[in-house]
Design a protein around this motif. Structure first.
Motif, PDB file in Angstrom:
ATOM      1  N   VAL A 168       0.847  -1.187   0.000  1.00  0.00           N
ATOM      2  CA  VAL A 168       0.000   0.000   0.000  1.00  0.00           C
ATOM      3  C   VAL A 168       0.889   1.247   0.000  1.00  0.00           C
ATOM      4  CG1 VAL A 168      -1.721   1.311   1.325  1.00  0.00           C
ATOM      5  CG2 VAL A 168      -1.863  -1.200   1.173  1.00  0.00           C
ATOM      6  N   VAL A 169       0.444   2.288  -0.696  1.00  0.00           N
ATOM      7  CA  VAL A 169       1.194   3.545  -0.730  1.00  0.00           C
ATOM      8  C   VAL A 169       0.336   4.678  -0.187  1.00  0.00           C
ATOM      9  CG1 VAL A 169       2.593   2.836  -2.710  1.00  0.00           C
ATOM     10  CG2 VAL A 169       0.452   4.085  -3.089  1.00  0.00           C
ATOM     11  N   ARG A 170       1.028   5.729   0.239  1.00  0.00           N
ATOM     12  CA  ARG A 170       0.374   6.982   0.635  1.00  0.00           C
ATOM     13  C   ARG A 170       0.969   8.111  -0.192  1.00  0.00           C
ATOM     14  NH1 ARG A 170      -2.640   7.443   5.223  1.00  0.00           N
ATOM     15  NH2 ARG A 170      -2.727   5.649   6.648  1.00  0.00           N
ATOM     16  N   PHE A 171       0.113   9.022  -0.628  1.00  0.00           N
ATOM     17  CA  PHE A 171       0.609  10.215  -1.310  1.00  0.00           C
ATOM     18  C   PHE A 171      -0.434  11.315  -1.211  1.00  0.00           C
ATOM     19  CE2 PHE A 171      -1.129   7.371  -4.643  1.00  0.00           C
ATOM     20  CZ  PHE A 171      -2.173   8.144  -5.126  1.00  0.00           C
ATOM     21  N   ASP A 172       0.018  12.544  -1.396  1.00  0.00           N
ATOM     22  CA  ASP A 172      -0.869  13.704  -1.403  1.00  0.00           C
ATOM     23  C   ASP A 172      -1.245  14.009  -2.849  1.00  0.00           C
ATOM     24  OD1 ASP A 172      -0.675  13.932   1.349  1.00  0.00           O
ATOM     25  OD2 ASP A 172       1.053  15.278   1.237  1.00  0.00           O
ATOM     26  N   TYR A 173      -2.536  14.224  -3.079  1.00  0.00           N
ATOM     27  CA  TYR A 173      -3.033  14.386  -4.450  1.00  0.00           C
ATOM     28  C   TYR A 173      -3.835  15.672  -4.552  1.00  0.00           C
ATOM     29  CZ  TYR A 173      -4.845  12.831  -8.993  1.00  0.00           C
ATOM     30  OH  TYR A 173      -5.137  12.697 -10.335  1.00  0.00           O
ATOM     31  N   LEU A 174      -3.472  16.508  -5.530  1.00  0.00           N
ATOM     32  CA  LEU A 174      -4.128  17.809  -5.703  1.00  0.00           C
ATOM     33  C   LEU A 174      -4.981  17.782  -6.963  1.00  0.00           C
ATOM     34  CD1 LEU A 174      -4.475  20.732  -4.755  1.00  0.00           C
ATOM     35  CD2 LEU A 174      -2.496  21.343  -6.170  1.00  0.00           C
ATOM     36  N   LYS A 175      -6.289  17.853  -6.776  1.00  0.00           N
ATOM     37  CA  LYS A 175      -7.216  17.874  -7.903  1.00  0.00           C
ATOM     38  C   LYS A 175      -7.450  19.316  -8.354  1.00  0.00           C
ATOM     39  CE  LYS A 175     -10.834  15.295  -7.862  1.00  0.00           C
ATOM     40  NZ  LYS A 175     -12.105  14.643  -7.477  1.00  0.00           N
ATOM     41  N   PRO A 176      -7.714  19.537  -9.642  1.00  0.00           N
ATOM     42  CA  PRO A 176      -7.998  20.890 -10.133  1.00  0.00           C
ATOM     43  C   PRO A 176      -9.180  21.504  -9.386  1.00  0.00           C
ATOM     44  CG  PRO A 176      -7.686  19.365 -11.960  1.00  0.00           C
ATOM     45  CD  PRO A 176      -7.740  18.534 -10.720  1.00  0.00           C
ATOM     46  N   GLY A 177      -9.040  22.757  -9.014  1.00  0.00           N
ATOM     47  CA  GLY A 177     -10.104  23.450  -8.303  1.00  0.00           C
ATOM     48  C   GLY A 177     -10.008  23.357  -6.799  1.00  0.00           C
ATOM     49  N   GLU A 178      -9.182  22.447  -6.293  1.00  0.00           N
ATOM     50  CA  GLU A 178      -9.005  22.323  -4.847  1.00  0.00           C
ATOM     51  C   GLU A 178      -7.796  23.138  -4.409  1.00  0.00           C
ATOM     52  OE1 GLU A 178      -8.811  18.219  -3.778  1.00  0.00           O
ATOM     53  OE2 GLU A 178     -10.926  17.826  -4.239  1.00  0.00           O
ATOM     54  N   GLU A 179      -7.899  23.760  -3.247  1.00  0.00           N
ATOM     55  CA  GLU A 179      -6.828  24.629  -2.770  1.00  0.00           C
ATOM     56  C   GLU A 179      -5.708  23.849  -2.096  1.00  0.00           C
ATOM     57  OE1 GLU A 179      -8.481  27.590  -0.272  1.00  0.00           O
ATOM     58  OE2 GLU A 179      -9.647  28.570  -1.877  1.00  0.00           O
TER      59      GLU A 179
END
Length: 329
Positions: A168-179
């Motif tokens: 299992v992995v963990r990562f931070d993901y930034l979607k368009p429109g999210e701050e």
């Protein structure tokens, strides 16, 4: 209607032409005579668009390990106004006692070309260059350039390791429109390349649902945990991921008006379907596609859908405002 020469065939023709000359060829000689450029010129493609295509092709060959030489004026080597280009065949020489069958050449070429320069050792790169120069018999099923894996996305390596070890992995993901980026915990099952962008397909361990994430939107490092998952989950994952992306692209279709003979026409035309008014192009991600369309400036106009058109207008407006701010300072 002009014959459309595939990009890989054009690159192969360019390699053959540059290896066949000792004095080199000028850019104009290449555009006028090498198959793939000549047909575009005959069809009315603008000279500046053809020159951009040649520059991209030249960079692509160099990224494959093919040493395209630029030769300046004999009296002034730094004068590149009438530069000539060639591929020195001497750099491709292999020891005379090494002999490959056409089938062996085909397999070696394919295997060596899968990985890009960032992912393979220097010795392997040199070997692949020499193998390419030997040529492949016409009966061999593989010729020219095979698909390559690129590791420009920093997340690629850790995700590949996690898939192979079923972790299992963990990562931070930034979607368009999210701050702010959101933390994700994922069982990664497959890495797939779609429209020249890498995606990781897996199971969101918190929502227990299958998800596809764009690697370029991963913020920071991918953290591989000690938690394992059933390796059997990986079976058929790549096919499911591609089917999902293709279904999204099938639903998203843009109607575009493109100026003939421009870079936009060359690039978009590869994946376009003619329409009564312009061309139809399918896409997966509206934000990424809007970035691409905005980069063409006045060469392309979005007719439909409205949200894609608005996204392109927003990007062009931001560019204008940024230039105005610079001029005001």
């Amino acid at each position: 209607m002009a014959v459309q020469i595939p990009a890989e065939e054009r690159l192969t023709n360019l390699v053959v032409a540059l290896m066949a000359t000792e004095v080199g060829l000028t850019k104009q000689q290449i555009l006028d005579n090498v198959s793939g450029y000549r047909q575009r010129a005959d069809a009315g493609t603008r000279a500046d668009a053809l020159e951009k295509m040649f520059e991209r092709d030249k960079d692509e060959l160099r990224s494959l390990g093919i040493p395209v030489e630029t030769i300046g004026d004999a009296t002034d080597p730094n004068d590149l106004r009438e530069a000539r280009y060639r591929i020195p065949q001497a750099e491709y020489d292999l020891p005379s006692d090494i002999v490959f069958t056409p089938a062996e050449l085909a397999v070696l070429q394919l295997a060596g070309s899968v990985w890009s320069a960032e992912s393979v050792s220097g010795d392997a790169q040199a070997g692949v260059r020499k193998i390419r120069a030997l040529g492949i018999d016409g009966d061999a099923p593989i010729i020219g350039f095979a698909p390559r894996i690129t590791t420009r996305d920093a997340a690629f390596g850790p995700l590949q390791d996690a898939i192979e070890s079923s972790r299992v992995v963990r990562f931070d993901y930034l979607k368009p429109g999210e701050e702010a980026a959101r933390s994700r915990r994922v069982r990664p099952l497959a890495l797939v390349d779609y429209e020249a962008r890498w995606h990781v397909y897996g199971i969101d361990a918190d929502a227990e649902e299958e998800r596809t994430f764009l690697l370029s939107r991963i913020v920071g490092d991918v953290r591989v945990t000690t938690q394992r998952f059933d390796p059997g989950l990986r079976e058929g994952a790549g096919e499911r991921a591609m089917a999902g992306l293709e279904e999204v692209a099938r639903r998203n279709r843009a109607l575009l008006e493109v100026t003939p003979g421009t870079e936009a026409a060359l690039r978009l035309g590869r994946r376009a379907v003619p329409a009564a008014q312009g061309i139809h192009v399918h896409y997966v991600d509206r934000h990424i596609f809007a970035d691409e369309l905005a980069s063409y400036g006045p060469e392309v106009r979005v007719v439909d859908p409205a949200d894609l058109r608005d996204a392109v207008v927003d990007r062009l407006t931001a560019i204008i405002e940024a230039h105005q701010d610079e001029e005001a300072q």
